[in-house]
Motif scaffolding. Structure first.
Motif, short mmCIF file in Angstrom:
data_model
loop_
_atom_site.label_atom_id
_atom_site.label_comp_id
_atom_site.label_asym_id
_atom_site.label_seq_id
_atom_site.Cartn_x
_atom_site.Cartn_y
_atom_site.Cartn_z
N ARG A 154 0.82 -1.21 0.00
CA ARG A 154 0.00 0.00 0.00
C ARG A 154 0.86 1.26 0.00
NH1 ARG A 154 -3.51 -3.35 3.13
NH2 ARG A 154 -2.43 -2.81 5.09
N ASP A 161 -5.47 0.92 -3.22
CA ASP A 161 -5.85 0.02 -2.13
C ASP A 161 -5.23 -1.35 -2.41
OD1 ASP A 161 -7.78 1.61 -0.45
OD2 ASP A 161 -8.78 1.74 -2.40
N PRO A 193 -9.47 -5.73 5.11
CA PRO A 193 -10.31 -4.57 4.75
C PRO A 193 -9.81 -3.84 3.52
CG PRO A 193 -9.96 -4.64 7.12
CD PRO A 193 -9.08 -5.69 6.53
N GLY A 194 -8.47 -3.75 3.35
CA GLY A 194 -7.92 -3.09 2.17
C GLY A 194 -8.32 -3.80 0.87
N GLU A 197 -11.81 -2.76 -0.01
CA GLU A 197 -11.77 -1.43 -0.63
C GLU A 197 -11.31 -1.52 -2.08
OE1 GLU A 197 -12.71 1.47 0.50
OE2 GLU A 197 -13.30 0.77 2.50
N GLY A 200 -14.04 -2.74 -4.23
CA GLY A 200 -15.15 -1.80 -4.35
C GLY A 200 -16.43 -2.31 -3.73
N GLU A 202 -19.78 -2.50 -1.73
CA GLU A 202 -20.81 -1.55 -1.32
C GLU A 202 -21.77 -2.27 -0.39
OE1 GLU A 202 -22.73 0.12 -4.69
OE2 GLU A 202 -20.92 1.11 -5.46
N ASP A 210 -12.92 -3.74 10.17
CA ASP A 210 -11.79 -2.85 9.93
C ASP A 210 -10.50 -3.47 10.44
OD1 ASP A 210 -11.95 -2.62 12.70
OD2 ASP A 210 -13.08 -0.74 12.61
N TYR A 255 -23.35 -6.98 1.97
CA TYR A 255 -22.78 -6.23 0.85
C TYR A 255 -23.42 -6.65 -0.47
CZ TYR A 255 -19.98 -10.36 -0.37
OH TYR A 255 -19.58 -11.62 -0.75
N ARG A 290 -5.31 -2.46 -6.27
CA ARG A 290 -5.95 -1.51 -7.17
C ARG A 290 -5.00 -0.33 -7.35
NH1 ARG A 290 -10.14 -2.05 -10.47
NH2 ARG A 290 -11.41 -2.91 -8.79
#
Length: 459
Positions: A154, A161, A193-194, A197, A200, A202, A210, A255, A290
């Motif tokens: 990162r 991410d 968690p990364g 992210e 993506g 939702e 976390d 999600y 990403r």
């Protein structure tokens, strides 16, 4: 014994010595009429006389070449006047051509525009994804990424991410109750968690776990909305639990599967503990990254060292491929499909023009016969009908081009696409319409040219 003839000695004797040819007529005596020629000369003279007589007859007939209506511009003018006299029929016929041209122009424009939009969508997703994977042999030997290695990734410039991911080798039983009253087989993923992210995620209910949950080793989970409906999780009020393969997890979020990630549909996601422990029930761990657009290649070169400094060459790296061939393939496939439909529309329009022109020939037989009677040649009559069908096709091509461009623009604006349009289509549309009109008018023009002048006498 025959007596030999004496050799001539003077010029006079030499002239009399030459015998006349068999076909030569004897000279007329003084005061007598010359005899009529016979043989080859007679035939030649007769042909010359007939030719002279025919030339005199042609010169006696008034010439029609200079008449207005027979010259090319005159034919075009009369074709225009004829179409103006039948304006409603002309426009109704031109609409058929216009629809075909509009379909062709819109097809080419929309296929180019949509292909570019699809390629851009892939550029925004696939072109920014990099995956660094451990092999199964490394997993069996106990090698796995660590939380520190994903943090190093990162920190690389161009990385948005990143996180550790691993999936169960087979679907596991999930249930709402410890007694396994209702069980559904679901894929299970261990994930940082990364990584969520980067994918993506939702959330429709609750939220993702976390870094604190991961650091503490909390038994928490999130679930896809389709699996949540099947298991009866209508809401997260009261802190429901979910049992995965007999292990208890607190369900904290529901999600919606990311677009293009079918493997996460109907899945349960837990913290990355199985990935860090090289659990044999899970596939070898990966680090999903990403990146910024255009940074994928550089990140792919640097990430293996950040993930596993002890042996970066043992890791496999997947990065996006060149999408230019993909874009060209999408554009060609869409054009081939939609141009077939446009060709059908053009054929229908051509048949409509041909049918209308043929009906016009039948209705105007008296007019055509009168034109023939006053000296119009068949070619002039045929050219008038070809001009009429060509003008109808040209009008349809112009109108169809405008319609096709507007359709392309409206669809692009509605879909928020960038318009990609070949300027050559502005000229190609009217040309195609005119060509279709010419082809459609050939047979009616031929029929019109065969109308005899005598038809005028019968009306």
């Amino acid at each position: 014994m025959a007596r030999r003839r004496r050799k001539p000695e003077t010029d006079t004797e030499l002239l009399s010595y030459v015998t006349p040819e068999p076909n030569d007529a004897p000279a007329a005596a003084p005061g007598e009429d010359a005899p009529e020629p016979k043989g080859r000369k007679a035939r030649r003279a007769a042909k010359q006389a007939a030719k002279t007589e025919r030339r005199a007859e042609r010169e006696a007939v008034p010439k029609t070449r200079g008449r207005f209506g027979v010259r090319s511009m005159g034919i075009a003018y009369e074709a225009i006047q004829s179409l103006r006299g039948r304006s409603v029929r002309t426009w109704m016929t031109a609409i058929g051509i216009a629809l075909g041209i509009a379909a062709t122009v819109a097809t080419v424009g929309l296929s180019s525009t949509s292909a570019a939009a699809i390629a851009e969508r892939f550029d925004a997703t696939e072109a920014t994804q990099v995956t660094v994977s451990f092999s199964d042999n490394m997993r069996d030997a106990g090698y796995a990424p660590t939380l520190e290695s994903s943090q190093r990734v990162r920190d690389i410039n161009g990385v948005l991410d990143a996180g550790i991911v691993c999936g169960s080798t087979e679907d596991l039983a999930a249930s709402r109750t410890e007694g396994q009253d209702y069980v559904r087989e679901v894929p299970v993923f261990g994930m940082e968690p990364g990584a969520m992210e980067a994918y993506g995620f939702e959330f429709t209910q609750g939220a993702a776990f976390d870094e604190g949950h991961v650091a503490r080793g909390d038994q928490v989970a999130v679930i896809d909305e389709s699996a949540a409906r099947d298991l009866g999780y209508n809401s997260l009020e009261g802190g429901p639990m979910i049992y995965v393969d007999g292990r208890e997890y607190a369900l904290i979020g529901v999600y919606q599967a990311p677009e293009g990630e079918a493997k996460l549909t109907g899945a349960v996601v837990v913290p990355p503990t199985p990935c860090l422990e090289a659990d044999a029930g899970f596939a070898a761990a990966q680090v999903f990254i990403r990146t910024d657009l255009g940074a994928a290649d550089k990140v792919a070169d640097t990430a293996p060292t950040a993930v596993f400094p002890e042996g970066p060459d043992n890791l496999s790296v997947s990065k996006p491929s060149d999408l230019r061939s993909f874009r060209k393939g999408v554009e060609n496939e869409m054009q081939a499909l939609l141009l077939g439909l446009a060709a059908v529309s053009l054929v229908i329009g051509a048949v409509s023009v041909s049918n209308t022109a043929l009906v016009s020939v039948m209705e105007r037989r008296s007019e055509i016969g009168l034109r023939r009677a006053v000296g119009a040649a068949r070619r002039a009559v045929a050219m008038q009908f070809v001009w009429e069908s060509t003008l109808i096709g040209l009008i349809g091509g112009l109108v169809g081009t405008v319609l096709g461009v507007n359709v392309t623009a409206l669809v692009s604006l509605y879909r928020d696409w960038q318009i990609v349009f070949d300027p050559g289509l502005f000229a190609a549309g009217p040309v195609i319409g005119a060509v279709v009109g010419v082809v459609a008018g050939v047979y009616p023009a031929w029929r019109a040219s065969r109308v005899p002048p005598a038809v005028t006498l019968r009306t």
